[in-house]
Design an enzyme around this catalytic site. Structure first.
Site, PDB file in Angstrom:
ATOM      1  N   SER A  40      20.382  53.671   4.252  1.00 23.73           N
ATOM      2  CA  SER A  40      20.466  52.366   3.588  1.00 23.73           C
ATOM      3  C   SER A  40      19.205  52.026   2.802  1.00 23.73           C
ATOM      4  CB  SER A  40      20.721  51.268   4.627  1.00 23.73           C
ATOM      5  OG  SER A  40      19.670  51.225   5.577  1.00 23.73           O
ATOM      6  N   ASP A 326      14.984  42.270   6.125  1.00 24.33           N
ATOM      7  CA  ASP A 326      14.955  42.018   7.556  1.00 24.33           C
ATOM      8  C   ASP A 326      13.896  42.966   8.107  1.00 24.33           C
ATOM      9  OD1 ASP A 326      16.213  44.596   8.272  1.00 24.33           O
ATOM     10  OD2 ASP A 326      18.065  43.705   7.526  1.00 24.33           O
ATOM     11  N   HIS A 329      14.329  46.652   6.968  1.00 28.26           N
ATOM     12  CA  HIS A 329      14.632  47.016   5.580  1.00 28.26           C
ATOM     13  C   HIS A 329      13.643  46.358   4.619  1.00 28.26           C
ATOM     14  CE1 HIS A 329      18.522  47.678   7.632  1.00 28.26           C
ATOM     15  NE2 HIS A 329      18.627  48.692   6.788  1.00 28.26           N
TER      16      HIS A 329
END
EC number: 3.1.1.53
Length: 424
Positions: A40, A326, A329
């Site tokens: 991600s 967050d 990330h």
């Protein structure tokens, strides 16, 4: 020896003007022939699908999203796709390969085949898997995952008993016991074939311990037999423990061919997926960026264990991962490491990437590429430069010739001046 003062003077001038060219803690590439595998933190498609669009989710610079040089999937990893039903077909090709994934299979997920299993074994499997991947991608351009067709002549189907949480193992397939067989002391076989790739990475796994079923203990035994060459690969259970063991995997590098999977005891396993390796290349070390969680979650160091010199350079941040989207990330330190993908660099080394190939105040360790001619600093002010001797020799010859020419010219004019005075 007469060159030494000039030699040191040049180095001193370089140091004085601040041209140090230190190694930087980034991943980069020599040219446009590179590729990144990720999750991600480099999945541009995942960002595009979020609402609102928020690139702070990534550690990758958004300018690279349309490069066509990234294969990444949020929530996944190459290891996870290789072994489990949660699948993404990682595919890419390049001379310089970079990996920034692995965090989506860590002790935080606590995977084990059975309730009495052992996640430590799966961390060991992860390390062994990435060791093979990194070694092979230093000599191959292309990686993808392929299905492995197999033929089992019995009526039993693959069982999904090896699962934990949302993860269900399907590579290798575990063929259930036939209904007419009373216990697990039986021989079972299945044919499988590998074709279309230069080499393959396939799993060969066993339960390394005493497996209990209906008051009987069984020792796992698995073999792959290459029917074309006669070579056999096998594992037998050697441990006497009855609890706390799990599925130990070895990751074989196999050529194309026709194979027979054989089990002499317990259940038959047969590979269903493989890493397909294609297009051999000149040896080029891969680059691996540490893939870990914020400290609130447990991570592992298996990609670091797998990434060893000379086939792999490992890059890491010195601080905790703290994202801005967050906590997991958008970390500034890892964003900085990936920023090296925005430009070409001539030299990779153990200490980092060198931006220039002329001189440096740091001697590159395990260098690869066109690296600067430099050595270590013996004082804070004076770097001692070590150059290719040929330019030094040529410079000495030129200086020697220049001195001779100057002496000859001086003698000529002195003699000529004396003659003129004599005639005057």
């Amino acid at each position: 020896m007469f060159l030494l003062p000039r030699f040191c003077l040049v180095c001193s001038i370089i140091g004085t003007f601040g041209f140090e060219n230190p190694p930087t803690n980034v991943v980069s590439h020599f040219n446009d022939d590179w590729f990144l595998f990720g999750d991600s933190r480099s999945d541009c498609n995942h960002v595009v699908n979020t609402n609102p669009r928020n690139y702070s989710y990534m550690d990758l610079n958004p300018a690279l999203c349309d490069s066509g040089k990234i294969s990444s999937k949020a929530g996944n990893s190459i290891f996870r796709s290789f072994h489990f039903t949660d699948f993404y077909n990682y595919t890419g090709e390049g001379q310089q390969i970079i990996f920034y994934e692995g965090v989506n299979f860590t002790p935080y997920h606590a995977f084990k085949c059975t309730s009495a299993g052992n996640n430590d074994i799966w961390m060991q499997n992860k390390g062994l898997f990435y060791t093979q991947v990194y070694k092979k991608m230093a000599v191959y351009r292309s990686l993808t995952l392929v299905n492995v067709p197999y033929v089992y002549n019995g009526s039993a189907q693959p069982t999904a008993f090896c699962k934990s949480g949302s993860l269900i193992l399907n590579n290798p397939a575990y063929i259930a016991r036939e209904a007419n067989v009373g216990d697990y002391y039986y021989k079972s076989e299945a044919d499988f074939s590998l074709s279309g790739c230069d080499e393959y990475i396939v799993p060969l796994c066993i339960f390394n311990g005493k497996f209990l079923s209906n008051t009987k203990y069984y020792d796992d035994s698995q073999y792959y037999f290459n029917k074309d060459t006669g070579v056999i690969y096998g594992l037998n259970s050697t441990e006497t423990i009855t609890t706390g063991f799990d599925f130990n995997c070895h990751y074989l590098v196999l050529p194309s061919g026709n194979y027979l999977a054989i089990s002499n005891e317990l259940l038959l396993t047969v590979p269903t997926k493989a890493i397909c390796l294609n297009k051999r290349k000149v040896f080029t070390p891969v680059q691996v960026v540490d893939s870990r969680w914020n400290n609130a979650r447990q991570s592992d160091n298996m990609t670091a264990v797998a990434c060893q010199l000379p086939y792999c350079y490992f890059r890491n941040s010195t601080s905790n991962y703290v994202g801005i989207h967050d906590v997991n990330h958008g970390d500034a330190g890892f964003t900085s490491i990936l920023s090296g993908l925005l430009y070409d660099s001539p030299c990779f080394s153990q200490q980092g990437v060198f931006r220039y190939d002329n001189v440096s105040t740091v001697w590159p360790l395990f260098p690869f590429g066109n690296c600067p001619t430099a050595a270590s600093i013996i004082s804070s002010d004076l770097p001692i430069c070590v150059y290719d001797p040929l330019p030094i020799i040529l410079l000495g010859i030129l200086l020697g010739v220049a001195v001779i020419v100057i002496v000859v010219l001086l003698l000529y004019f002195m003699v000529d001046n004396g003659i003129r005075q004599h005639y005057a």
